[in-house]
Design a protein around this motif. Structure first.
Motif, PDB file in Angstrom:
ATOM      1  N   SER A 147      41.544  55.271  19.313  1.00  0.00           N
ATOM      2  CA  SER A 147      41.093  54.163  18.465  1.00  0.00           C
ATOM      3  C   SER A 147      41.399  54.447  17.008  1.00  0.00           C
ATOM      4  O   SER A 147      41.840  53.557  16.260  1.00  0.00           O
ATOM      5  N   HIS A 148      41.184  55.703  16.595  1.00  0.00           N
ATOM      6  CA  HIS A 148      41.463  56.081  15.211  1.00  0.00           C
ATOM      7  C   HIS A 148      42.945  55.961  14.902  1.00  0.00           C
ATOM      8  O   HIS A 148      43.349  55.453  13.844  1.00  0.00           O
ATOM      9  N   THR A 185      44.102  52.438  14.159  1.00  0.00           N
ATOM     10  CA  THR A 185      43.686  51.787  12.912  1.00  0.00           C
ATOM     11  C   THR A 185      44.706  52.010  11.803  1.00  0.00           C
ATOM     12  O   THR A 185      44.796  51.232  10.862  1.00  0.00           O
ATOM     13  N   ASN A 186      45.468  53.096  11.921  1.00  0.00           N
ATOM     14  CA  ASN A 186      46.560  53.358  10.985  1.00  0.00           C
ATOM     15  C   ASN A 186      47.842  52.796  11.586  1.00  0.00           C
ATOM     16  O   ASN A 186      47.811  52.074  12.574  1.00  0.00           O
ATOM     17  N   HIS A 242      44.905  51.252  25.724  1.00  0.00           N
ATOM     18  CA  HIS A 242      45.193  51.745  24.370  1.00  0.00           C
ATOM     19  C   HIS A 242      46.702  51.857  24.136  1.00  0.00           C
ATOM     20  O   HIS A 242      47.185  51.551  23.043  1.00  0.00           O
TER      21      HIS A 242
END
Length: 462
Positions: free
Chosen positions: A311-312, A315-316, A451
């Motif tokens: 998830s992190h 975000t980028n 994902h």
């Protein structure tokens, strides 16, 4: 039947006439003109199974070190060479014809020994021209063709001989008692009757061999037989010394090389779709079989941790390689699947080929795990639908490719889509551990695949 000639006639005309005629036709082709290339291609294309086997072998590193994808028989002959394709055709014919007739343990062991010896001879030969390479390969493969042919037949004599051998009777004495001849004599008769050529005739003849190549084949066959009891011992040392003299290397170097070659023989056996033979090769079982007997456990805490990392990263600006590696780690370590692959579309867009693989026994996937985007072909059944799912093998599923478990065991599959079009897939199984993934594992697997899908969606929108 009580003579060598009677057995030769029976095997040639009653039991194996098609094999005899096809081998004769292939061996009579000379590679001097382009017309023989078409003739060889025609012989192969007349048999759909043979065509499939030749193309599969043409795409293995053993024959095709350039790794250029081969899709037609004529392309294989052009790229890899007439003699190499001829060699593939002969080995495929022998394997397919004989195993279709019998699954006797003696036949399987004899095939394993022949294939092992053939790979050893080809890999050890110092002169590396194509014709010589394939000559020693086929010479070793067919050196015991009489024994191979005999064990493929469902005869009273085969049953009787099997009982004698199981009772501990010496092999040659048992053969003479039951057959009134020996496998060696039958082989020599078949080499003549089937027109297998002067080199093989020299290999199986009674006296001293006429060339170093013939001697190399004989010693390779003997070494393959001895290796079934291990790599050490006075007899093995003697054969390795002889091989070392023939190839101009030290015995220690040859000893190391033959162990590597044995692993190569296992890969060829799997490429031919015969894992039951691969398992009989020295080190073959270890080369193709995971070492543990239980499926790895699931790890919900690790799953949560890796999902947070994913998830992190999303975000980028996401890195597709980093995301897919995290997904593979999650499927392997958190979902509890031993072997995982990410397949993506190739340049043609017609096939999905491995981009990343992980787990024991997946080396062969890099060249052999190919799924057609339209779901056709041997591995097409693995193609996922629009959602993740559990693949259940059909009861009568074949064993395609060079991996003995693909299509044979339950697996998890998940699609990767770009603008609604399938561009890749994830695949995960537990190899020989025939454990069906449960609903919890499917949900966790789906989370990881989602994902990866999010990453592809983000990248395709830029």
């Amino acid at each position: 039947m009580n003579s060598t000639q009677a057995w030769v006639n029976y095997l040639s005309k009653v039991e194996l006439p098609v094999l005899a005629n096809t081998l004769r036709r292939i061996n009579e082709l000379a590679d001097s003109t382009s017309s023989t290339v078409h003739q060889l291609a025609d012989v192969i294309l007349n048999d759909a199974q043979l065509t499939s086997q030749v193309l599969r072998l043409s795409n293995t590193v053993f024959y095709n070190q350039t790794r250029t994808q081969v899709g037609t028989v004529s392309r294989a002959i052009t790229l890899i060479g007439f003699d190499a394709v001829k060699s593939m055709a002969i080995s495929s014919l022998i394997v397919d014809t004989l195993l279709a007739r019998s699954d006797r343990s003696h036949l399987l062991q004899c095939l394993a020994r022949a294939l092992h010896a053939a790979v050893q001879a080809r890999c050890l030969l110092p002169k590396r021209n194509e014709q010589a390479l394939e000559e020693v390969f086929i010479g070793a493969l067919l050196m015991n063709i009489g024994e191979l042919a005999f064990w493929s037949c469902d005869t009273e004599q085969a049953d009787e001989l099997e009982l004698l051998l199981q009772g501990g009777e010496p092999a040659v004495a048992a053969q003479k008692k039951v057959l009134k001849t020996t496998f060696v004599e039958i082989t020599r008769g078949l080499v003549d009757a089937w027109s297998l050529g002067p080199f093989i005739k020299d290999v199986v003849s009674a006296g001293q061999p006429n060339s170093k190549a013939s001697s190399l084949v004989r010693h390779s066959v003997e070494m393959a037989r001895l290796s079934e009891k291990g790599w050490r011992g006075a007899e093995m040392d003697r054969v390795l010394d002889a091989l070392a003299g023939e190839v101009g290397e030290s015995t220690a170097t040859v000893r190391d090389q033959v162990r590597i070659n044995a692993g190569e023989a296992s890969k060829i056996a799997n490429s031919l779709g015969i894992p039951q033979v691969a398992a009989l090769l020295p080190d073959g079982r270890e080369a193709t079989k995971p070492q543990t007997s239980a499926a790895p456990p699931t790890d919900p805490a690790l799953e949560l941790q890796i999902l947070r990392e994913l998830s992190h990263s999303l975000t980028n600006k996401p890195d597709i390689n980093e995301v897919c590696q995290l997904v593979i780690n999650g499927i392997q370590k958190a979902v509890g699947m031993r072997r995982v692959a990410l397949l993506m579309a190739d340049r043609s867009g017609n096939k999905l080929i491995p981009r990343k693989v992980a787990g024991p026994g997946t080396d062969s996937w890099r060249e052999a795990f190919v799924v057609a985007r339209d779901g056709t072909g041997e591995l097409g059944v693995l193609l996922p639908q629009k959602v993740c799912g559990i693949y259940q093998p059909a009861r009568q599923a074949g064993t395609p490719g060079s991996d003995p478990w693909l299509c044979q065991v339950p697996a998890l599959t998940g699609p990767l889509l770009a603008n609604g079009r399938l561009v890749g897939m994830f695949y995960a199984d537990n190899a020989d551990i025939n454990a069906v993934p449960d609903a919890t594992q499917l949900i966790s697997f789906s989370h990881f695949v989602q994902h990866a899908q999010l990453c592809i969606t983000l990248l395709s929108s830029h």
